[in-house]
Design an enzyme around this catalytic site. Structure first.
Site, short mmCIF file in Angstrom:
data_model
loop_
_atom_site.label_atom_id
_atom_site.label_comp_id
_atom_site.label_asym_id
_atom_site.label_seq_id
_atom_site.Cartn_x
_atom_site.Cartn_y
_atom_site.Cartn_z
N ASP A 1 7.65 9.94 3.51
CA ASP A 1 6.63 9.04 2.98
C ASP A 1 6.80 8.84 1.48
OD1 ASP A 1 5.70 9.22 5.55
OD2 ASP A 1 4.03 10.55 5.07
N HIS B 1 1.45 14.52 2.73
CA HIS B 1 2.39 13.50 3.16
C HIS B 1 3.72 14.16 3.49
CE1 HIS B 1 0.56 9.51 2.72
NE2 HIS B 1 -0.12 10.02 1.70
N HIS C 1 -0.49 7.57 -2.64
CA HIS C 1 -0.56 8.36 -3.87
C HIS C 1 0.72 8.18 -4.70
CE1 HIS C 1 -3.67 10.19 -1.40
NE2 HIS C 1 -4.14 10.84 -2.47
#
Length: 439
Positions: free
Chosen positions: A364, A360, A317
């Site tokens: 990350d 996340h 993302h």
């Protein structure tokens, strides 16, 4: 005898007076009538005898009158010829000296304006150079020589479309996406049990609570940013170059992501996110089914297809939000800086919402930002500099494993791609066919 001597003395005296009169007459013509004089010589038109003319009795009759011959006296004729030659030489020498001393450097008319004899169009060509090195005499005043130098040839950077390379880059991107999906389908079976292993400690989780709706907001922002980037590429004048760059950079990012998520599997960060049950089956048919399910949902949870867990390092993302902003800011005009700031804000809010949903870990997101920006900036730095597109000891960037692939796709691009946007790609409607402008 005395009578003959007196006759010759009288003749010489008369000749000398005529000689002086001729000298004064020639000098006055040269000084008072310069427009009829050829300044390239020492003669006056109509008065002086050309140097090439033979010197004799007839040719000097207009300058120095010779005494009449008496009784065919050969000695008298020889003597007169000698006097004529001496007189001619004296006229020429005195006229030349008088010309150089009396004539000004620049002659003018009665109004004081400079007048020059027309110059002949002569050329001086250097044998060592081409026809470009030509010095031409000019008719400029004051004897100025104008050198006609051809304008420099400006080599503009060339940006060939090379559509087939875009198709090759698209194929590479497709296989890279499949590699990520295969990696996630495999990792899903290796994710630690949620009931046994809880989420790892994270400072962001300790400060803010968990909100599942944050993931939905983040993915909608991803859709807006990514589609805006696609529109920017389509409306750009060099859309094929931008498209293949996007495919190549995304391919590199997906390859690295497939590797990092496969080698290290982290526990699930959210306690409420739904994960599909494990089948303890890693057959080819089961892997193909999972890949097709995730491919149909474009990797988004809002489509209900992304129900496999384990894709943590690093965040896909965040990768999409950052790459969308970078392309929009790089290839749209600088005067659209409010739009640039808007998509920067969209990326920041999207990442924040992603963390708010605990989809996340913070590590990350940090790694996704770092890897995405480094690859984007390294790729464009090499693409914008011709010196970095060659193997050399000083170019350490040439040691990257994907450098040869980069040369294949970017070797013909002659510099930084200009921000020529928008550029309508279709022949209709015509009112949209406006020329793109640089920023």
């Amino acid at each position: 005898m005395m009578k003959s001597l007196s006759y010759y003395c009288h003749f010489w005296y008369s000749s000398f007076l005529d000689l002086l009169k001729s000298i004064l007459k020639i000098t006055s013509i040269m000084v008072l009538e310069p427009k009829f004089a050829d300044y390239g010589s020492i003669q006056s038109i109509g008065e002086a005898v050309p140097d090439s003319a033979p010197i004799g009795r007839d040719s000097l009759s207009t300058v120095l009158p010779l005494p009449p011959a008496k009784g065919g006296n050969d000695s008298l004729e020889d003597t007169s010829g000698t006097i004529a030659v001496a007189a001619h030489n004296t006229i020429v020498n005195m006229t030349q000296v008088d010309l150089y001393q009396r004539q000004p450097l620049l002659q003018g008319d009665k109004w004081g304006h400079a007048s020059h004899p027309p110059a002949s169009d002569g050329y001086y060509i250097d044998d060592d150079d081409d026809d470009q090195n030509i010095l031409r005499k000019s008719q400029e005043p004051n004897g100025i020589i104008k050198i006609n130098i051809p304008p420099p040839v400006r080599e503009e950077p060339k940006f060939p479309q090379e559509r087939w390379k875009m198709l090759v880059a698209l194929v590479i991107f497709f296989f890279s996406s499949l590699l990520v999906l295969i990696s996630l389908a495999t990792v899903h079976e290796r994710v630690p049990d949620r009931k046994t292993y809880g989420p790892l400690p994270d400072i962001f989780y300790d400060i803010l609570g968990a909100h599942d709706w944050g993931l939905t907001v983040s993915e909608y922002l991803i859709i807006v940013a990514f589609n805006s980037m696609i529109v920017v590429i389509i409306l750009h004048k060099h859309r094929f170059i931008l498209a293949r760059r996007l495919f190549l950079i995304m391919s590199l990012l997906y390859m690295y992501r497939a590797l990092t998520m496969f080698v290290t599997v982290l526990p699930i960060s959210s306690t409420t996110y739904y994960c599909s049950p494990k089948n303890n089956n890693t057959s080819t048919l089961e892997m193909a089914k999972r890949v097709l399910d995730m491919l149909s949902g474009m990797g988004l949870s809002i489509n209900g297809k992304q129900t496999y867990c384990g894709d943590f390092i690093y965040s896909g993302h965040t990768l999409t939000l950052v790459i969308s902003y970078l392309f929009i800011a790089e290839y749209t005009p600088k005067k659209l800086y409010p739009v640039h700031w808007l998509y920067w804000l969209i990326a920041v809010v999207g990442v924040f919402m992603l963390q708010l949903s605990r989809s996340h870990y913070t590590i990350d997101v940090i790694l996704a930002y770092y890897v995405t920006t480094r690859i984007f900036w390294i790729f464009h730095t090499m693409a914008n500099n011709v010196t970095l597109k060659q193997h050399s000891e000083k170019n350490l960037l040439a040691r990257m494993w994907w450098f040869n692939c980069f040369l294949y796709f970017e070797g013909n691009v002659g510099g930084q791609v200009p921000r020529q946007w928008p550029d309508w790609p279709f022949p209709w409607p015509r009112r949209f066919q406006t020329k793109s402008r640089d920023s």
